[in-house]
Motif scaffolding. Structure first.
Motif, PDB file in Angstrom:
ATOM      1  N   ILE A 262       0.676  -1.111   0.101  1.00  0.00           N
ATOM      2  CA  ILE A 262      -0.105  -0.029   0.128  1.00  0.00           C
ATOM      3  C   ILE A 262       0.900   1.394  -0.080  1.00  0.00           C
ATOM      4  CG2 ILE A 262      -1.751   1.174   1.175  1.00  0.00           C
ATOM      5  CD1 ILE A 262      -2.602  -1.392   2.536  1.00  0.00           C
ATOM      6  N   ASN A 263       0.673   2.249  -0.901  1.00  0.00           N
ATOM      7  CA  ASN A 263       1.470   3.221  -1.197  1.00  0.00           C
ATOM      8  C   ASN A 263       1.047   4.309  -0.059  1.00  0.00           C
ATOM      9  OD1 ASN A 263       2.130   6.087  -1.834  1.00  0.00           O
ATOM     10  ND2 ASN A 263       2.792   5.276  -4.035  1.00  0.00           N
ATOM     11  N   LEU A 264       1.930   4.626   0.829  1.00  0.00           N
ATOM     12  CA  LEU A 264       1.446   5.359   2.272  1.00  0.00           C
ATOM     13  C   LEU A 264       1.015   6.862   1.863  1.00  0.00           C
ATOM     14  CD1 LEU A 264       4.505   4.707   4.676  1.00  0.00           C
ATOM     15  CD2 LEU A 264       1.804   3.647   4.671  1.00  0.00           C
ATOM     16  N   GLU A 265       1.208   7.273   0.655  1.00  0.00           N
ATOM     17  CA  GLU A 265       1.068   8.643   0.147  1.00  0.00           C
ATOM     18  C   GLU A 265      -0.400   8.647  -0.223  1.00  0.00           C
ATOM     19  OE1 GLU A 265       2.640  12.706  -2.123  1.00  0.00           O
ATOM     20  OE2 GLU A 265       3.972  10.909  -2.152  1.00  0.00           O
ATOM     21  N   SER A 266      -0.694   7.762  -1.187  1.00  0.00           N
ATOM     22  CA  SER A 266      -2.087   7.651  -2.118  1.00  0.00           C
ATOM     23  C   SER A 266      -2.776   6.221  -1.417  1.00  0.00           C
ATOM     24  CB  SER A 266      -1.738   7.356  -3.305  1.00  0.00           C
ATOM     25  OG  SER A 266      -1.055   6.074  -3.674  1.00  0.00           O
ATOM     26  N   TRP A 267      -2.451   5.568  -0.797  1.00  0.00           N
ATOM     27  CA  TRP A 267      -3.000   4.486  -0.222  1.00  0.00           C
ATOM     28  C   TRP A 267      -3.666   3.571  -1.276  1.00  0.00           C
ATOM     29  CZ3 TRP A 267      -6.805   5.818   4.315  1.00  0.00           C
ATOM     30  CH2 TRP A 267      -6.084   6.118   5.439  1.00  0.00           C
ATOM     31  N   GLU A 268      -3.050   3.526  -2.875  1.00  0.00           N
ATOM     32  CA  GLU A 268      -3.163   2.823  -3.604  1.00  0.00           C
ATOM     33  C   GLU A 268      -2.565   1.480  -3.271  1.00  0.00           C
ATOM     34  OE1 GLU A 268      -2.022   4.656  -7.359  1.00  0.00           O
ATOM     35  OE2 GLU A 268      -3.631   6.012  -7.215  1.00  0.00           O
ATOM     36  N   GLU A 269      -3.303   0.451  -3.502  1.00  0.00           N
ATOM     37  CA  GLU A 269      -2.778  -1.020  -3.419  1.00  0.00           C
ATOM     38  C   GLU A 269      -2.264  -1.560  -4.716  1.00  0.00           C
ATOM     39  OE1 GLU A 269      -5.441  -2.821   0.278  1.00  0.00           O
ATOM     40  OE2 GLU A 269      -6.008  -3.529  -2.046  1.00  0.00           O
ATOM     41  N   SER A 270      -1.121  -2.327  -4.774  1.00  0.00           N
ATOM     42  CA  SER A 270      -0.776  -3.003  -5.768  1.00  0.00           C
ATOM     43  C   SER A 270       0.196  -4.430  -5.276  1.00  0.00           C
ATOM     44  CB  SER A 270       0.528  -2.041  -6.313  1.00  0.00           C
ATOM     45  OG  SER A 270       1.502  -1.799  -5.505  1.00  0.00           O
ATOM     46  N   VAL A 331       3.060   7.120  11.032  1.00  0.00           N
ATOM     47  CA  VAL A 331       4.548   6.560  10.935  1.00  0.00           C
ATOM     48  C   VAL A 331       5.288   7.841  10.297  1.00  0.00           C
ATOM     49  CG1 VAL A 331       4.165   5.818   8.455  1.00  0.00           C
ATOM     50  CG2 VAL A 331       5.961   4.847   9.902  1.00  0.00           C
ATOM     51  N   ILE A 332       6.600   8.034  10.870  1.00  0.00           N
ATOM     52  CA  ILE A 332       7.384   9.013  10.458  1.00  0.00           C
ATOM     53  C   ILE A 332       8.609   8.380   9.727  1.00  0.00           C
ATOM     54  CG2 ILE A 332       8.809  10.871  11.035  1.00  0.00           C
ATOM     55  CD1 ILE A 332       6.923  11.531  13.539  1.00  0.00           C
ATOM     56  N   ILE A 333       8.624   8.604   8.677  1.00  0.00           N
ATOM     57  CA  ILE A 333       9.721   8.126   7.793  1.00  0.00           C
ATOM     58  C   ILE A 333      10.475   9.271   6.912  1.00  0.00           C
ATOM     59  CG2 ILE A 333      10.478   6.413   5.986  1.00  0.00           C
ATOM     60  CD1 ILE A 333       7.922   4.911   6.439  1.00  0.00           C
ATOM     61  N   GLU A 334      11.944   9.373   7.435  1.00  0.00           N
ATOM     62  CA  GLU A 334      12.806  10.435   6.730  1.00  0.00           C
ATOM     63  C   GLU A 334      11.930  11.785   6.864  1.00  0.00           C
ATOM     64  OE1 GLU A 334      13.741   9.416   2.909  1.00  0.00           O
ATOM     65  OE2 GLU A 334      15.003   7.474   3.567  1.00  0.00           O
ATOM     66  N   ASP A 335      11.646  12.209   7.987  1.00  0.00           N
ATOM     67  CA  ASP A 335      10.998  13.264   8.569  1.00  0.00           C
ATOM     68  C   ASP A 335       9.682  13.396   7.733  1.00  0.00           C
ATOM     69  OD1 ASP A 335      12.673  14.233  10.289  1.00  0.00           O
ATOM     70  OD2 ASP A 335      14.198  14.992   8.548  1.00  0.00           O
ATOM     71  N   LYS A 336       8.972  12.590   7.105  1.00  0.00           N
ATOM     72  CA  LYS A 336       7.834  12.586   6.437  1.00  0.00           C
ATOM     73  C   LYS A 336       6.882  11.910   7.233  1.00  0.00           C
ATOM     74  CE  LYS A 336       9.424  13.030   1.717  1.00  0.00           C
ATOM     75  NZ  LYS A 336       9.463  12.355   0.316  1.00  0.00           N
ATOM     76  N   LEU A 337       5.519  12.387   7.384  1.00  0.00           N
ATOM     77  CA  LEU A 337       4.274  11.749   8.325  1.00  0.00           C
ATOM     78  C   LEU A 337       3.376  11.330   7.605  1.00  0.00           C
ATOM     79  CD1 LEU A 337       3.618  11.604  11.126  1.00  0.00           C
ATOM     80  CD2 LEU A 337       2.461  14.034  10.998  1.00  0.00           C
ATOM     81  N   PHE A 338       3.007  10.057   7.619  1.00  0.00           N
ATOM     82  CA  PHE A 338       2.171   9.400   6.804  1.00  0.00           C
ATOM     83  C   PHE A 338       1.039   8.984   7.801  1.00  0.00           C
ATOM     84  CE2 PHE A 338       6.173   8.924   4.478  1.00  0.00           C
ATOM     85  CZ  PHE A 338       5.424   9.502   3.046  1.00  0.00           C
ATOM     86  N   ILE A 339      -0.318   8.911   7.537  1.00  0.00           N
ATOM     87  CA  ILE A 339      -1.318   8.184   8.068  1.00  0.00           C
ATOM     88  C   ILE A 339      -1.252   6.782   7.900  1.00  0.00           C
ATOM     89  CG2 ILE A 339      -3.928   7.926   8.504  1.00  0.00           C
ATOM     90  CD1 ILE A 339      -4.086  10.897   7.487  1.00  0.00           C
ATOM     91  N   VAL A 340      -1.250   5.745   8.563  1.00  0.00           N
ATOM     92  CA  VAL A 340      -1.165   4.443   8.398  1.00  0.00           C
ATOM     93  C   VAL A 340      -2.741   3.890   7.924  1.00  0.00           C
ATOM     94  CG1 VAL A 340      -0.638   2.214   9.246  1.00  0.00           C
ATOM     95  CG2 VAL A 340       0.880   4.118  10.063  1.00  0.00           C
TER      96      VAL A 340
END
Length: 341
Positions: A262-270, A331-340
């Motif tokens: 799941i892409n953390l930015e778009s929530w698109e599944e692949s 989750v914080i990855i490389e100073d980027k914040l994502f909703i899980v």
């Protein structure tokens, strides 16, 4: 007509006598009073006609009866029943043989003492001798398997071998298990079963299989080979966070050679073939998850607060979803914040 034995005017059954007189002077089954049956002292298998079997005692003793007992060929629809009890490590059995002579039901009973001779079967002899034809090595790519993974895989392999044995392959066993180089080694008695185990692990946990063989001698003028199956699991597991190129993903599942992300930015599944993904970096696992307090939300974004330093963050929603919970996993990855997701 009258019976030449008893003089009764009952219908003549055979040989000039009535049924009662005929049955009084004839028996239709006979057999020994005692037989010997080898039993393995370790696995309780029985040896019948030079073949070891894991069948139940009742099934084996019926075969013994058919082999050692003489049953009149005129007896039709024969049925054999037994009642056995253990006596000083032997079995005392009542044998009931039923059949039909013409339309007359015949019932005969025998006593049989079965001497259970303890020995070691062919399979246990191999097991205690460390015999193995295959080694299944389970390793992970660029990492060591976690304690939880080791435990799960061990339970999976042991259960799988038991299922294969239950299907009739009593010659299959695990000779030894070793924890080596951050993974597991399984020493199996059969090459074919080794391949089945390796493929099943790959299908369950993902990865690839590599095979090699080693000449270990000759038997019956044929070369003998021991086969090693190396199952290389992926560098990541379900719940890990990955960086691929400049995008970040959550691993949702791993099976065979496929990974669902799941892409953390778009929530698109692949769903991708693991071999086709390049430059994968595992940035962490579930330890990266963090709970933050939901302050407010709109259709497009949410406002959350760090409970430790009370810092407010605004995050764009990947999808128009409404949150009812007071706490939001991020989750914080490389100073980027994502909703899980």
């Amino acid at each position: 007509m009258f019976c030449v034995e008893c003089g009764s005017e009952e219908p003549i059954f055979r040989d000039g006598v009535c049924r009662k007189c005929y049955l009084k002077t004839h028996t239709f089954t006979k057999g020994p009073k005692e037989v010997e049956l080898p039993i393995c002292a370790h696995c309780s298998s029985y040896k019948y006609k030079n073949t070891w079997t894991s069948d139940l005692f009742g099934d084996v003793i019926r075969r013994v009866i058919k082999n050692f007992f003489e049953i009149n060929r005129e007896l039709k629809n024969v049925d054999i029943a037994t009642e056995c009890k253990e006596i000083k490590e032997n079995m005392s059995c009542k044998i009931f043989i039923t059949g039909f002579l013409d339309d007359v039901e015949i019932n005969e009973e025998h006593d049989l003492l079965v001497h259970l001779n303890k020995t070691v079967c062919d399979v246990c002899s191999k097991r205690f001798g460390g015999y193995h034809e295959a080694i299944v090595q389970i390793r992970a790519d660029n990492r060591v398997l976690s304690k939880k993974e080791l435990e799960q895989i061990d339970i999976y392999v042991v259960n799988l071998v038991e299922v294969l044995r239950a299907k009739g392959n009593r010659a299959l066993f695990i000779t030894d298990v070793g924890e080596e180089h951050g993974g597991l080694n399984y020493y199996l008695s059969e090459k074919g079963a080794g391949l089945v185990v390796a493929k099943s692990i790959k299908d369950q946990y993902g990865g690839v299989i590599k095979q090699s063989s080693k000449n270990i001698g000759m038997r019956d003028s044929k070369q003998l080979y021991r086969v090693t199956y190396l199952v290389r699991l992926p560098s990541f597991v379900k719940g890990d966070f990955l960086k691929i190129n400049n995008s970040f993903f959550l691993v949702n599942s791993v099976h065979s050679n496929k990974v669902k992300m799941i892409n953390l930015e778009s929530w698109e599944e692949s769903i991708n073939d693991i071999k086709s993904i390049h430059k994968i970096k595992v940035v962490g696992g579930q330890e990266l998850l963090k709970d933050m307090i939901l302050v407010s939300q709109t259709n497009e974004e949410i406002q959350i607060m760090d409970s430790k330093n009370y810092e407010i963050k605004i995050i764009r929603k990947p999808k128009p979803i409404s949150y009812d919970s007071k706490m939001i996993k991020v989750v914080i990855i490389e100073d980027k914040l994502f909703i899980v997701p």
